[in-house]
Design a protein around this motif. Structure first.
Motif, PDB file in Angstrom:
ATOM      1  N   SER A   1      -5.989 -53.642  72.111  1.00  0.00           N
ATOM      2  CA  SER A   1      -4.558 -53.500  72.404  1.00  0.00           C
ATOM      3  C   SER A   1      -3.749 -54.465  71.556  1.00  0.00           C
ATOM      4  O   SER A   1      -4.227 -55.533  71.160  1.00  0.00           O
ATOM      5  N   HIS A   2      -2.504 -54.056  71.283  1.00  0.00           N
ATOM      6  CA  HIS A   2      -1.598 -54.872  70.479  1.00  0.00           C
ATOM      7  C   HIS A   2      -0.254 -54.955  71.197  1.00  0.00           C
ATOM      8  O   HIS A   2       0.077 -54.098  72.031  1.00  0.00           O
ATOM      9  N   ASP A   3       0.521 -55.963  70.836  1.00  0.00           N
ATOM     10  CA  ASP A   3       1.856 -56.109  71.435  1.00  0.00           C
ATOM     11  C   ASP A   3       2.787 -54.985  71.009  1.00  0.00           C
ATOM     12  O   ASP A   3       3.630 -54.542  71.792  1.00  0.00           O
ATOM     13  N   PHE A   4       2.645 -54.538  69.774  1.00  0.00           N
ATOM     14  CA  PHE A   4       3.474 -53.458  69.221  1.00  0.00           C
ATOM     15  C   PHE A   4       2.599 -52.519  68.404  1.00  0.00           C
ATOM     16  O   PHE A   4       1.594 -52.938  67.828  1.00  0.00           O
ATOM     17  N   ASP A   5       3.006 -51.273  68.373  1.00  0.00           N
ATOM     18  CA  ASP A   5       2.338 -50.356  67.455  1.00  0.00           C
ATOM     19  C   ASP A   5       2.630 -50.753  66.006  1.00  0.00           C
ATOM     20  O   ASP A   5       1.723 -50.776  65.169  1.00  0.00           O
ATOM     21  N   THR A   6       3.911 -51.057  65.721  1.00  0.00           N
ATOM     22  CA  THR A   6       4.347 -51.282  64.339  1.00  0.00           C
ATOM     23  C   THR A   6       5.259 -52.487  64.277  1.00  0.00           C
ATOM     24  O   THR A   6       6.215 -52.590  65.071  1.00  0.00           O
ATOM     25  N   ILE A   7       4.992 -53.389  63.346  1.00  0.00           N
ATOM     26  CA  ILE A   7       5.932 -54.471  63.023  1.00  0.00           C
ATOM     27  C   ILE A   7       6.410 -54.248  61.596  1.00  0.00           C
ATOM     28  O   ILE A   7       5.603 -53.991  60.694  1.00  0.00           O
TER      29      ILE A   7
ATOM     30  N   ARG B   1      -0.665 -52.870  65.377  1.00  0.00           N
ATOM     31  CA  ARG B   1      -1.649 -52.004  64.747  1.00  0.00           C
ATOM     32  C   ARG B   1      -1.253 -51.692  63.314  1.00  0.00           C
ATOM     33  O   ARG B   1      -2.106 -51.564  62.433  1.00  0.00           O
ATOM     34  N   GLU B   2       0.047 -51.548  63.082  1.00  0.00           N
ATOM     35  CA  GLU B   2       0.579 -51.205  61.758  1.00  0.00           C
ATOM     36  C   GLU B   2       1.558 -52.296  61.316  1.00  0.00           C
ATOM     37  O   GLU B   2       2.405 -52.725  62.097  1.00  0.00           O
ATOM     38  N   LEU B   3       1.453 -52.670  60.058  1.00  0.00           N
ATOM     39  CA  LEU B   3       2.328 -53.702  59.501  1.00  0.00           C
ATOM     40  C   LEU B   3       2.966 -53.159  58.228  1.00  0.00           C
ATOM     41  O   LEU B   3       2.256 -52.751  57.299  1.00  0.00           O
TER      42      LEU B   3
ATOM     43  N   ASP C   1      -5.246 -47.546  49.749  1.00  0.00           N
ATOM     44  CA  ASP C   1      -5.903 -47.279  48.462  1.00  0.00           C
ATOM     45  C   ASP C   1      -5.714 -48.429  47.485  1.00  0.00           C
ATOM     46  O   ASP C   1      -6.546 -48.619  46.586  1.00  0.00           O
ATOM     47  N   ARG C   2      -4.649 -49.186  47.654  1.00  0.00           N
ATOM     48  CA  ARG C   2      -4.392 -50.328  46.771  1.00  0.00           C
ATOM     49  C   ARG C   2      -5.134 -51.580  47.239  1.00  0.00           C
ATOM     50  O   ARG C   2      -5.792 -52.263  46.443  1.00  0.00           O
ATOM     51  N   HIS C   3      -5.028 -51.908  48.537  1.00  0.00           N
ATOM     52  CA  HIS C   3      -5.505 -53.210  49.004  1.00  0.00           C
ATOM     53  C   HIS C   3      -6.665 -53.148  49.993  1.00  0.00           C
ATOM     54  O   HIS C   3      -7.263 -54.173  50.322  1.00  0.00           O
ATOM     55  N   GLY C   4      -6.980 -51.956  50.512  1.00  0.00           N
ATOM     56  CA  GLY C   4      -8.136 -51.818  51.382  1.00  0.00           C
ATOM     57  C   GLY C   4      -7.893 -52.084  52.856  1.00  0.00           C
ATOM     58  O   GLY C   4      -8.844 -52.041  53.649  1.00  0.00           O
ATOM     59  N   HIS C   5      -6.656 -52.333  53.270  1.00  0.00           N
ATOM     60  CA  HIS C   5      -6.362 -52.666  54.664  1.00  0.00           C
ATOM     61  C   HIS C   5      -5.710 -51.481  55.373  1.00  0.00           C
ATOM     62  O   HIS C   5      -4.600 -51.070  55.023  1.00  0.00           O
ATOM     63  N   GLU C   6      -6.397 -50.941  56.374  1.00  0.00           N
ATOM     64  CA  GLU C   6      -5.815 -49.857  57.158  1.00  0.00           C
ATOM     65  C   GLU C   6      -4.577 -50.351  57.900  1.00  0.00           C
ATOM     66  O   GLU C   6      -4.538 -51.468  58.421  1.00  0.00           O
ATOM     67  N   GLY C   7      -3.558 -49.493  57.934  1.00  0.00           N
ATOM     68  CA  GLY C   7      -2.366 -49.818  58.711  1.00  0.00           C
ATOM     69  C   GLY C   7      -1.412 -50.782  58.046  1.00  0.00           C
ATOM     70  O   GLY C   7      -0.443 -51.224  58.673  1.00  0.00           O
ATOM     71  N   LEU C   8      -1.648 -51.110  56.782  1.00  0.00           N
ATOM     72  CA  LEU C   8      -0.757 -52.022  56.053  1.00  0.00           C
ATOM     73  C   LEU C   8      -0.092 -51.280  54.903  1.00  0.00           C
ATOM     74  O   LEU C   8      -0.771 -50.645  54.087  1.00  0.00           O
ATOM     75  N   VAL C   9       1.235 -51.353  54.839  1.00  0.00           N
ATOM     76  CA  VAL C   9       1.991 -50.840  53.697  1.00  0.00           C
ATOM     77  C   VAL C   9       2.898 -51.948  53.198  1.00  0.00           C
ATOM     78  O   VAL C   9       3.634 -52.573  53.984  1.00  0.00           O
ATOM     79  N   VAL C  10       2.848 -52.205  51.897  1.00  0.00           N
ATOM     80  CA  VAL C  10       3.678 -53.232  51.274  1.00  0.00           C
ATOM     81  C   VAL C  10       4.590 -52.573  50.249  1.00  0.00           C
ATOM     82  O   VAL C  10       4.105 -51.855  49.356  1.00  0.00           O
ATOM     83  N   LEU C  11       5.878 -52.801  50.376  1.00  0.00           N
ATOM     84  CA  LEU C  11       6.863 -52.245  49.456  1.00  0.00           C
ATOM     85  C   LEU C  11       7.218 -53.295  48.415  1.00  0.00           C
ATOM     86  O   LEU C  11       7.624 -54.412  48.755  1.00  0.00           O
TER      87      LEU C  11
END
Length: 375
Positions: free
Chosen positions: A2-8, A199-201, A335-345
């Protein structure tokens, strides 16, 4: 787990807000954190507020695709929500015969990017449209406009909040970690001093992207790209604007030339120039006035030096150093960094405001496969 938020979402600029709006609309629990005291305090509020047509960018690039789609989405959203905006049009001008070939190339590129209504005009037609502008030819872009960027961001924040998203400001992230069981933990400092998990950042932190990522332990080195900073100065015209539309010279390296925009209050503003800097420094260098004056008088000979009044500066997050062709928007997923649930703009500079709704769509699209896999 469990996480505090689905998405930060880290960063409450225009793109972070657009992403929050989409993510919250799916029923996710969403938290938006920003180190500043409110929305859009950095790059999103220190620009020309232009709705770009999509002319300048290589065919197939994210800037080209997202600008054209984002422009159409932004005009529709602004009309629907009553956000002040104007489709005033733009002239890209050639001040001599040597520059006319650039206009031909821009028209060809713009048409390849599905930009509507582009057409070339000669000296007499320029004079009819903008009597105070001296040019031998121009490319007319009727789809270019301006928008009240703060009203736009307030509308996005309102949509996200109404869908349940939470916002905290004065909230610098001072540390964090990739969690063994999946997801991410962030320590938020300042007045909050708390740790939250998700879960998602989504990192839409603009100028603060690398300091944030460097504070999160367990990230792959590939999550971090080199960044460079280009500061631009803006001078406002201390008299009534003689211009009815935006006027741009042909592009220069690192930017679109020292152009004039006319905001919704009919205030004319010149800039930005391009000054490469090593850190975040918004100090206004008034000695730039002479360079502005010399550049502007080539196409606006009636300009007076004392009519150029310092206004503000902005800093653009660049992915390439001085002297290199501009980089594209980068939306880095697993595909870039290997971390599920992470997107960096990364590299969300101009036309980021115009493209924001389309960038949010693309970011949301990267998150959906991970979300389905977690169900």
């Amino acid at each position: 787990m469990s996480h505090d938020f689905d998405t930060i979402i880290v960063g409450a600029g225009v793109v972070g807000l657009a992403v929050a709006r989409l993510m919250a609309a799916t029923g996710r629990s969403v938290l938006v954190v920003d180190r500043q005291d409110g929305i859009g305090r950095e790059t999103s509020s220190r620009n020309s507020e232009v709705i770009h047509a999509g002319i300048y960018y290589p065919k197939g690039s994210r800037k080209a695709r997202f600008c054209t789609r984002g422009r159409r989405m932004l005009y529709a959203y602004a009309a629907e929500r009553g956000i002040p905006h104007a489709k005033c049009g733009k002239l890209i001008i050639a001040t001599n015969d040597d520059e006319t070939g650039v206009l031909d190339s821009l028209q060809e590129r713009g048409r390849a990017n599905d930009v509507e209504g582009l057409h070339l005009i000669g000296r007499e037609a320029v004079a009819r449209l903008e009597p105070d502008v001296t040019a031998v030819a121009a490319l007319v872009s009727p789809e270019t406009g301006v928008v009240d960027s703060h009203a736009f961001m307030l509308a996005l924040q309102g949509d996200a909040s109404n869908a349940g998203a939470e916002f905290i400001f004065h909230a610098p992230v001072t540390g964090g970690a990739v969690l063994d069981g999946g997801g991410y933990a962030l320590h938020i400092g300042g007045i909050h001093d708390t740790t939250v998990s998700c879960r998602e950042l989504i990192v839409s932190a603009g100028l603060g992207t690398n300091p944030f990522l460097e504070a999160v332990s367990g990230l792959s080195p590939r999550a971090i790209r080199p960044m460079y900073f280009a500061k631009g100065h803006y001078f406002r015209l201390a008299e009534r604007s003689p211009f009815q539309r935006l006027v741009y010279p042909v592009p220069v390296k690192g930017g679109l030339g020292t152009h004039v925009t006319v905001d919704l209050g009919k205030q004319a503003r010149f800039g930005p120039d391009v000054c490469w800097i090593d850190g975040l420094d918004y100090q206004f260098d008034e000695s730039r006035r002479d360079a502005f004056f010399q550049s502007i008088r080539r196409w606006y000979p009636a300009i007076r030096l004392d009519a150029l009044v310092p206004d503000y500066t902005g800093i653009r997050p660049k992915l390439v150093p001085a002297g290199q062709p501009d980089g594209d928007f980068e939306i880095d997923g697993v595909d870039r960094h290997g971390h599920e649930g992470l997107v960096v703009l990364y590299g969300i500079e101009s036309p980021g405001l115009t493209s924001s709704l389309a960038i949010a769509e693309a970011t949301f699209g990267l998150m959906e496969p991970a979300a389905r896999a977690a169900e």
